[in-house]
Design an enzyme around this catalytic site. Structure first.
Site, PDB file in Angstrom:
ATOM      1  N   TYR A  78       5.486 -11.740   5.892  1.00 55.35           N
ATOM      2  CA  TYR A  78       4.425 -11.175   5.054  1.00 55.35           C
ATOM      3  C   TYR A  78       4.206 -12.149   3.897  1.00 55.35           C
ATOM      4  O   TYR A  78       5.021 -12.243   2.985  1.00 55.35           O
ATOM      5  CB  TYR A  78       4.858  -9.788   4.561  1.00 55.35           C
ATOM      6  CG  TYR A  78       3.896  -9.067   3.637  1.00 55.35           C
ATOM      7  CD1 TYR A  78       2.610  -9.531   3.378  1.00 55.35           C
ATOM      8  CD2 TYR A  78       4.269  -7.879   3.033  1.00 55.35           C
ATOM      9  CE1 TYR A  78       1.738  -8.849   2.535  1.00 55.35           C
ATOM     10  CE2 TYR A  78       3.410  -7.182   2.187  1.00 55.35           C
ATOM     11  CZ  TYR A  78       2.153  -7.678   1.946  1.00 55.35           C
ATOM     12  OH  TYR A  78       1.297  -6.997   1.110  1.00 55.35           O
ATOM     13  N   LYS A  98       1.653 -12.035   8.502  1.00 53.22           N
ATOM     14  CA  LYS A  98       0.570 -11.270   7.870  1.00 53.22           C
ATOM     15  C   LYS A  98       0.109 -12.164   6.731  1.00 53.22           C
ATOM     16  O   LYS A  98       0.818 -12.353   5.747  1.00 53.22           O
ATOM     17  CB  LYS A  98       1.093  -9.924   7.364  1.00 53.22           C
ATOM     18  CG  LYS A  98       0.116  -9.184   6.492  1.00 53.22           C
ATOM     19  CD  LYS A  98       0.546  -7.749   6.336  1.00 53.22           C
ATOM     20  CE  LYS A  98       0.370  -7.218   4.932  1.00 53.22           C
ATOM     21  NZ  LYS A  98      -0.925  -7.526   4.317  1.00 53.22           N
ATOM     22  N   THR A 115       0.814  -1.215   0.000  1.00 53.71           N
ATOM     23  CA  THR A 115       0.000   0.000   0.000  1.00 53.71           C
ATOM     24  C   THR A 115       0.849   1.267   0.000  1.00 53.71           C
ATOM     25  O   THR A 115       0.425   2.302  -0.510  1.00 53.71           O
ATOM     26  CB  THR A 115      -0.929  -0.023   1.244  1.00 53.71           C
ATOM     27  OG1 THR A 115      -1.622  -1.267   1.254  1.00 53.71           O
ATOM     28  CG2 THR A 115      -1.913   1.116   1.237  1.00 53.71           C
ATOM     29  N   SER A 139      -5.101  -2.099   3.432  1.00 51.82           N
ATOM     30  CA  SER A 139      -5.015  -0.771   2.815  1.00 51.82           C
ATOM     31  C   SER A 139      -6.273   0.058   3.039  1.00 51.82           C
ATOM     32  O   SER A 139      -6.201   1.259   3.309  1.00 51.82           O
ATOM     33  CB  SER A 139      -4.767  -0.920   1.312  1.00 51.82           C
ATOM     34  OG  SER A 139      -5.840  -1.632   0.728  1.00 51.82           O
ATOM     35  N   GLU A 165     -11.752  -7.444   2.614  1.00 55.35           N
ATOM     36  CA  GLU A 165     -13.101  -7.864   2.221  1.00 55.35           C
ATOM     37  C   GLU A 165     -13.484  -9.219   2.817  1.00 55.35           C
ATOM     38  O   GLU A 165     -14.637  -9.634   2.748  1.00 55.35           O
ATOM     39  CB  GLU A 165     -13.250  -7.874   0.691  1.00 55.35           C
ATOM     40  CG  GLU A 165     -12.207  -8.649  -0.097  1.00 55.35           C
ATOM     41  CD  GLU A 165     -10.933  -7.845  -0.358  1.00 55.35           C
ATOM     42  OE1 GLU A 165     -10.304  -7.415   0.625  1.00 55.35           O
ATOM     43  OE2 GLU A 165     -10.544  -7.694  -1.529  1.00 55.35           O
ATOM     44  N   THR A 222      -2.111 -12.945   3.842  1.00 53.57           N
ATOM     45  CA  THR A 222      -2.984 -12.347   2.832  1.00 53.57           C
ATOM     46  C   THR A 222      -3.303 -13.403   1.787  1.00 53.57           C
ATOM     47  O   THR A 222      -2.675 -13.476   0.726  1.00 53.57           O
ATOM     48  CB  THR A 222      -2.321 -11.106   2.193  1.00 53.57           C
ATOM     49  OG1 THR A 222      -1.926 -10.212   3.235  1.00 53.57           O
ATOM     50  CG2 THR A 222      -3.294 -10.381   1.274  1.00 53.57           C
TER      51      THR A 222
END
Ligand code: SI3
Length: 298
Positions: A137, A165, A48, A208, A192, A167
């Site tokens: 990450y 993290k 981000t 973000s 989301e 994702t």
């Protein structure tokens, strides 16, 4: 300083239209996150922040001014990873010297298909240089690096690697990770999909859109933790109405325009090769932000 957890903004950075760092504007984004969003922490140097588009000195300067502006009011995490390990080590040492960061984080090295042994060595060396706790990450969609449960275990066995993290929309792996490593910190990275991740007892989320919609995300988090699933679903639906439209209009650009509409006085351009919003997209951003505002809790 409080423990790492909760809703953490992957910090947006303000750039000038010539691509240079807008320092005052970036400070204003930090303040907005702390004062308006009541954010639980800041993740600095992530996707981000357009981190993979900027040079080493700019990365250092961002770490420095964010630390200076945040004044210890919220915990900070510095993302120092990339594919240039020597740069990552330099950044890790720099962050340690600043003395203001609770932890470093490092993306799995990408582009070349590194072996797992190479990835492990990369993390070992970054932790050694940083002398700080480290959060892996993992973002397979962008890096192409998929870590298995067994590989996470090997990385978690490196002293001072305290969490990930995460994702990915892989809730099977998330459930396995949570169960296998109750003491590691897991931050979820898809805004989301926050609600199902909270149900799997993540410690927090880093994203973000939280630069703009954190009050709603905090509702999702708190309601789900309290067992109010209807309330959490309702808050997630509002969050997703915003995220849907932002993704369609241009992710970082629309988030930055939303900050401007929210009162952040900054240049708020993106770094090339990302393109700036057109006038039509700016108009659309106004509608998107207005609909978010109507949904934000008071
Ligand atoms: C590619 C990307 O920007 N992903 C975001 C998400 O917050 C994402 O923007 C959001 O879920 C909308 O899809 C974060 O996972 C990234 C992030 O935390 C970072 O800046 O490193």
């Amino acid at each position: 300083m409080s423990k790492l957890g909760g809703i953490i903004s992957a910090l947006l950075v303000s750039y000038n239209t010539d691509g240079s760092l807008d320092e005052a504007g970036t400070r204003a984004i930090v303040r907005y996150n702390i004062d308006v969003n009541k954010i639980d922490g800041l993740y600095v140097g992530g996707s981000t922040g357009e981190n993979f588009l900027i040079d080493t000195e700019t990365k250092k300067r961002i770490f420095e001014i964010v630390a200076d502006e945040a004044k210890g009011e919220v915990p900070l995490i510095a993302q120092v990873g990339g594919i240039n390990l020597l740069e990552s080590l330099e950044l890790a040492r720099y962050v340690k010297e600043l003395g203001a960061y609770a932890a470093v984080s490092a993306v799995t090295p990408f582009y070349y298909k590194f072996s797992f042994a190479e990835i492990k060595e990369y993390y070992r060396r970054i932790v050694e240089a940083a002398e700080l706790d480290l959060i892996i990450y993992s973002i397979p969609l962008l890096t192409g690096v998929n870590l298995s449960l067994k590989q996470f275990e090997e990385l978690f066995n490196i002293p001072r690697i305290i969490g990930v993290k995460f994702t990915a929309a892989d809730f099977y792996l998330l459930e396995r990770l949570r169960g296998a490593f109750p003491d590691k910190l897991i931050f979820f990275g898809f805004d989301e999909l926050l609600l199902p991740a909270v149900i799997y007892k993540v410690d927090g989320a880093i994203g973000s859109t939280y630069n703009v919609d954190a009050p709603l995300a905090k509702q999702v988090f708190a309601k789900a933790q309290a067992g109010d699933l209807d309330g959490a679903r309702d808050a997630q639906a509002k969050l997703n109405n915003f995220i849907d439209q932002v993704l369609e209009n241009g992710l970082y650009q629309t988030l930055k325009e939303s900050l401007r509409l929210g009162g952040v006085d900054a240049a708020l351009a993106v770094r090339p090769p990302m393109s700036q919003l057109t006038e039509a997209q700016k108009e659309r951003a106004k509608e998107i932000f207005a609909s978010l505002k109507a949904d934000l809790p008071n």
